[in-house]
Write an enzyme that holds these catalytic residues in place. Structure first.
Site, PDB file in Angstrom:
ATOM      1  N   LYS A 249       0.878  -1.173   0.000  1.00  0.00           N
ATOM      2  CA  LYS A 249       0.000   0.000   0.000  1.00  0.00           C
ATOM      3  C   LYS A 249       0.911   1.218   0.000  1.00  0.00           C
ATOM      4  CE  LYS A 249      -3.037   2.776   2.845  1.00  0.00           C
ATOM      5  NZ  LYS A 249      -4.054   2.868   3.900  1.00  0.00           N
TER       6      LYS A 249
ATOM      7  N   GLY B 172      -8.762   8.711   8.899  1.00  0.00           N
ATOM      8  CA  GLY B 172      -9.150   8.809  10.301  1.00  0.00           C
ATOM      9  C   GLY B 172     -10.243   9.824  10.589  1.00  0.00           C
TER      10      GLY B 172
ATOM     11  N   ALA C 117      -9.691   4.995   3.285  1.00  0.00           N
ATOM     12  CA  ALA C 117      -9.619   6.180   4.160  1.00  0.00           C
ATOM     13  C   ALA C 117     -10.916   6.966   4.238  1.00  0.00           C
ATOM     14  CB  ALA C 117      -8.496   7.123   3.743  1.00  0.00           C
TER      15      ALA C 117
ATOM     16  N   ASN D 169      -9.928   1.258   8.946  1.00  0.00           N
ATOM     17  CA  ASN D 169      -9.149   1.022  10.160  1.00  0.00           C
ATOM     18  C   ASN D 169      -9.802   1.669  11.378  1.00  0.00           C
ATOM     19  OD1 ASN D 169      -5.566   1.023  10.910  1.00  0.00           O
ATOM     20  ND2 ASN D 169      -7.270   0.790  12.277  1.00  0.00           N
ATOM     21  N   THR D 170      -9.735   3.012  11.420  1.00  0.00           N
ATOM     22  CA  THR D 170     -10.160   3.725  12.629  1.00  0.00           C
ATOM     23  C   THR D 170     -11.620   3.452  12.988  1.00  0.00           C
ATOM     24  OG1 THR D 170      -8.596   5.422  11.978  1.00  0.00           O
ATOM     25  CG2 THR D 170     -10.113   5.983  13.742  1.00  0.00           C
TER      26      THR D 170
END
Lengths: 66, 270
Positions: free
Chosen positions: B101, B162, B189, B211-212
């Site tokens: 990535k 995030g 993202a 992710n977050t």
């Protein structure tokens, strides 16, 4: 002689090859990779690199990432 | 967990279309459970400076290996082509994969990819045999340059990393999908909720990287499962084909044979 490891200066009492230095510092058996003076060094070449005064090493390991 | 059909990404066959980040979880145990609950088969990982005394990297790597998932190493924090290429080469050796990535950040506040350096780094890494998953903006011309550089996958952002804002520019994302019907597209993202992930999948995106939104949920394990289900639901909806929207109501119950039907309006409505 002084070399820089991960941004920190470290005194080396004598010249040695990267393979020996990594073992002496306790990294052996850990999942690490190395950049020597900003260039990636494959594991198989650690024995060929003799550390010189002023050299820079980056020693990295796996970490969480997004 | 999932019974979804296989799809191909970077030369591998997987079922789940959810790619999960491994950062910011309360503990390694919660991370492990969240990955399992989400059904994700691909997880992102990174590299950091390691002191000889610290064994954090080793512990983390053991945890990930136990899960048997495919790892996608990133170049997070890199701001130059040189840093990105060196980091990529170190990652390839440690993680034993040529998947990467590619992140080259151009702005500290938005963590927006640097478009020019990203293309340059992508060219260098494709030449060195990496399977480059570029983290990019939703810019169409930049996407084209990345494809010319040798990228076989594109990962446009939904919104800043995030931020949890979701898909800030659905028009641009739809345009990318329409222009690159054959290239695996993954929204990477900015996704904050499962509804954002569903929206991306309904547009025909091949996957989402999160992710977050999972790691910082009150209950990351349940949220992992919620995202796994959302991605599957969104994919099914895309394949099923959504109805067109229209301005006015249209009765869903058939009108023919309605009881008390009158051929003329009642008195009080005249």
């Amino acid at each position: 002689m002084i070399i820089e490891i991960n941004g920190e200066r470290r005194e080396l009492d004598r010249s040695r090859v990267l393979a020996d230095a990594i073992r002496d510092w306790g990294y052996e058996g850990q999942p690490i990779a190395v950049a020597y003076n900003d260039e990636f060094v494959p594991r198989g070449r650690y024995a060929e690199i003799r550390l010189q005064d002023g050299d820079r090493l980056e020693i990295v390991a796996p970490m969480q990432g997004g | 967990m999932t019974t979804a059909p296989f799809w191909e990404i970077g030369g591998r066959q997987v079922r789940s279309r959810l790619l999960l980040g491994t950062a910011r979880y309360p503990s390694l145990a919660v991370l492990q459970q969240a990955i399992h609950a989400s059904g994700a088969e691909i997880v992102t990982v990174s590299l950091r400076r390691e002191s000889a005394e610290g064994r954090a990297g080793s512990q983390f790597w053991t945890t990930i290996k136990e899960l048997g998932v495919q790892v996608l190493p990133n170049t997070a924090g890199c701001k130059t082509v040189k840093e990105a290429v060196t980091t990529a080469e170190m990652a390839r050796e440690i993680f034993e994969t040529s998947w990467l990535k590619l992140e080259v950040i151009g702005d500290d506040y938005t963590l927006q990819p640097h478009p020019f350096l990203l293309v340059e780094a992508a060219e260098a890494l494709c030449r060195r045999g990496f399977e480059v998953f570029p983290y990019t903006t939703d810019d169409l011309v930049l996407a084209e340059r990345l494809v010319q550089a040798g990228c076989k996958i594109l990962m446009p952002w939904g919104s800043p990393i995030g931020s949890g804002q979701g898909l800030n520019n659905p028009y641009a994302l739809r345009t990318l999908r329409a222009r690159y019907p054959e290239i695996p597209l993954i929204v990477d993202a900015g996704i904050g909720k499962p509804s954002h992930a569903i929206a991306a999948m309904e547009m025909g995106y091949d996957g989402v990287l999160i992710n977050t939104a999972v790691a910082r949920a009150t209950d990351p394990v349940s949220m992992g499962r919620a995202f796994g289900l959302a991605v599957e639901a969104g994919r099914l909806a895309y394949l099923a084909g959504a109805m067109p929207t229209q301005e006015m109501a249209e009765p869903s119950t058939p009108v023919t044979g309605t009881p008390f039907w009158h051929s003329s309006p009642p008195e009080n409505l005249k």
